[in-house]
Design a protein around this motif. Sequence first.
Motif, PDB file in Angstrom:
ATOM      1  N   GLN A   1       0.830  -1.210   0.000  1.00 57.50           N
ATOM      2  CA  GLN A   1       0.000   0.000   0.000  1.00 57.50           C
ATOM      3  C   GLN A   1       0.860   1.253   0.000  1.00 57.50           C
ATOM      4  OE1 GLN A   1      -2.387   0.878   3.581  1.00 57.50           O
ATOM      5  NE2 GLN A   1      -4.128   1.271   2.228  1.00 57.50           N
TER       6      GLN A   1
ATOM      7  N   TYR B   1       2.077   2.006  -3.535  1.00 57.59           N
ATOM      8  CA  TYR B   1       1.017   2.577  -4.371  1.00 57.59           C
ATOM      9  C   TYR B   1       0.767   4.041  -4.008  1.00 57.59           C
ATOM     10  CZ  TYR B   1      -0.329  -1.791  -6.639  1.00 57.59           C
ATOM     11  OH  TYR B   1      -0.343  -2.929  -7.411  1.00 57.59           O
TER      12      TYR B   1
ATOM     13  N   TYR C   1      -4.274   4.591 -13.187  1.00 57.55           N
ATOM     14  CA  TYR C   1      -5.295   3.556 -13.031  1.00 57.55           C
ATOM     15  C   TYR C   1      -5.031   2.381 -13.974  1.00 57.55           C
ATOM     16  CZ  TYR C   1      -9.736   1.116 -13.383  1.00 57.55           C
ATOM     17  OH  TYR C   1     -10.687   0.142 -13.415  1.00 57.55           O
TER      18      TYR C   1
ATOM     19  N   ILE D   1      -3.711   0.093 -11.130  1.00 60.18           N
ATOM     20  CA  ILE D   1      -4.921  -0.343 -10.434  1.00 60.18           C
ATOM     21  C   ILE D   1      -5.688  -1.402 -11.221  1.00 60.18           C
ATOM     22  CG2 ILE D   1      -7.048   0.393  -9.332  1.00 60.18           C
ATOM     23  CD1 ILE D   1      -4.458   1.462  -8.072  1.00 60.18           C
ATOM     24  N   TYR D   2      -5.935  -1.138 -12.507  1.00 67.52           N
ATOM     25  CA  TYR D   2      -6.703  -2.078 -13.317  1.00 67.52           C
ATOM     26  C   TYR D   2      -6.036  -3.455 -13.406  1.00 67.52           C
ATOM     27  CZ  TYR D   2      -9.081  -4.250 -17.248  1.00 67.52           C
ATOM     28  OH  TYR D   2      -9.763  -5.131 -18.047  1.00 67.52           O
TER      29      TYR D   2
ATOM     30  N   MET E   1      -4.073  -4.847 -11.265  1.00 69.82           N
ATOM     31  CA  MET E   1      -4.187  -5.463  -9.947  1.00 69.82           C
ATOM     32  C   MET E   1      -5.588  -5.998  -9.714  1.00 69.82           C
ATOM     33  SD  MET E   1      -3.565  -3.729  -6.198  1.00 69.82           S
ATOM     34  CE  MET E   1      -4.938  -2.570  -6.467  1.00 69.82           C
ATOM     35  N   MET E   2      -6.616  -5.203 -10.102  1.00 68.21           N
ATOM     36  CA  MET E   2      -8.004  -5.632  -9.911  1.00 68.21           C
ATOM     37  C   MET E   2      -8.330  -6.805 -10.842  1.00 68.21           C
ATOM     38  SD  MET E   2      -9.876  -1.924  -9.590  1.00 68.21           S
ATOM     39  CE  MET E   2     -11.495  -2.680  -9.485  1.00 68.21           C
ATOM     40  N   ALA E   3      -7.826  -6.749 -12.069  1.00 66.57           N
ATOM     41  CA  ALA E   3      -8.098  -7.827 -13.013  1.00 66.57           C
ATOM     42  C   ALA E   3      -7.480  -9.134 -12.546  1.00 66.57           C
ATOM     43  CB  ALA E   3      -7.549  -7.456 -14.396  1.00 66.57           C
TER      44      ALA E   3
ATOM     45  N   THR F   1      -7.326 -10.160  -9.597  1.00 71.73           N
ATOM     46  CA  THR F   1      -8.065 -10.731  -8.459  1.00 71.73           C
ATOM     47  C   THR F   1      -9.384 -11.361  -8.884  1.00 71.73           C
ATOM     48  OG1 THR F   1      -9.188  -8.636  -7.988  1.00 71.73           O
ATOM     49  CG2 THR F   1      -7.060  -9.008  -6.917  1.00 71.73           C
ATOM     50  N   LEU F   2      -9.765 -11.188 -10.148  1.00 70.99           N
ATOM     51  CA  LEU F   2     -11.055 -11.716 -10.608  1.00 70.99           C
ATOM     52  C   LEU F   2     -10.966 -13.226 -10.891  1.00 70.99           C
ATOM     53  CD1 LEU F   2     -12.130  -8.829 -13.030  1.00 70.99           C
ATOM     54  CD2 LEU F   2     -12.840  -9.244 -10.662  1.00 70.99           C
TER      55      LEU F   2
END
Length: 256
Positions: free
Chosen positions: A140, A143, A244, A248-249, A251-253, A255-256
């Motif tokens: 964190q 980031y 982003y 961010i994107y 990292m989020m992708a 986790t899916l």
Amino acid sequence: MSASFWDSSRKALVLSIWVIAVFLGVQFILSFVYGGILYAIPALADVNAAVSVTIFAALVYVCSFLIVTGVPVLLHRQKVSRSLLGVDRSLTWSDIGLGFLAVLPYFLLSAGLVLIASAVWSGLDPEQKQSIPFQDLTTQLEYLVAFATLVVLAPIAEELLFRGYLQGSLRKVMNKWSAVVLTAVLFGSLHLIGDFDENGVVLQWAAGIDTFALGLVLASLREFTGSVYAGILLHMLKNAIAFYFLFIYPMMAGTL
């Protein structure tokens, strides 16, 4: 051509070389100093890489601004006014609105210029990624410092230096729209420089064109509003969008 034209051109050239030389020179000197400090104190190598990059970036911006604006004052007693920097008034709702609205013209201009350049030069890779100093962020803290550097620090510092001091100074020696174009060319040229490989410096042509387009819009905002505030906001929005999609994107992708 008249003597005044050549005199104005000479002054514009000197101003441009001065700002670019200081900005690049400070980075080189601080890199050398940092390397010497690490050699003398090896334990500093354990400092978080993202934090080190942020500290380095802050020093580069602060030192560059102080040298660029301070030396002319010391040598020629040339006062650097708030008006020249574009910060002689308060932020207005108009600045905020124009900063948001200018995102669309910037994206359209950038996409159009890259498309034209790709059609003219087949060697241009429009998907070429711009080199940035932050890689493999995991914590964190990393980031947060990356966001603070790319989305807050860089836009403020670069707008004060380029659309503030440089463009404000160029407007005194040349036509204001010539100053807009020249400032954008210099800003884009700086972003051409990427990483080093076995062949030398990697030139980021797509990034150079993109930042030239951004520079045109930013410099135009300075002319239309009389300040750098709208440009700072646009610059922050542009970098936030890039942040982003870069960090961010993915990292989020993942986790899916």
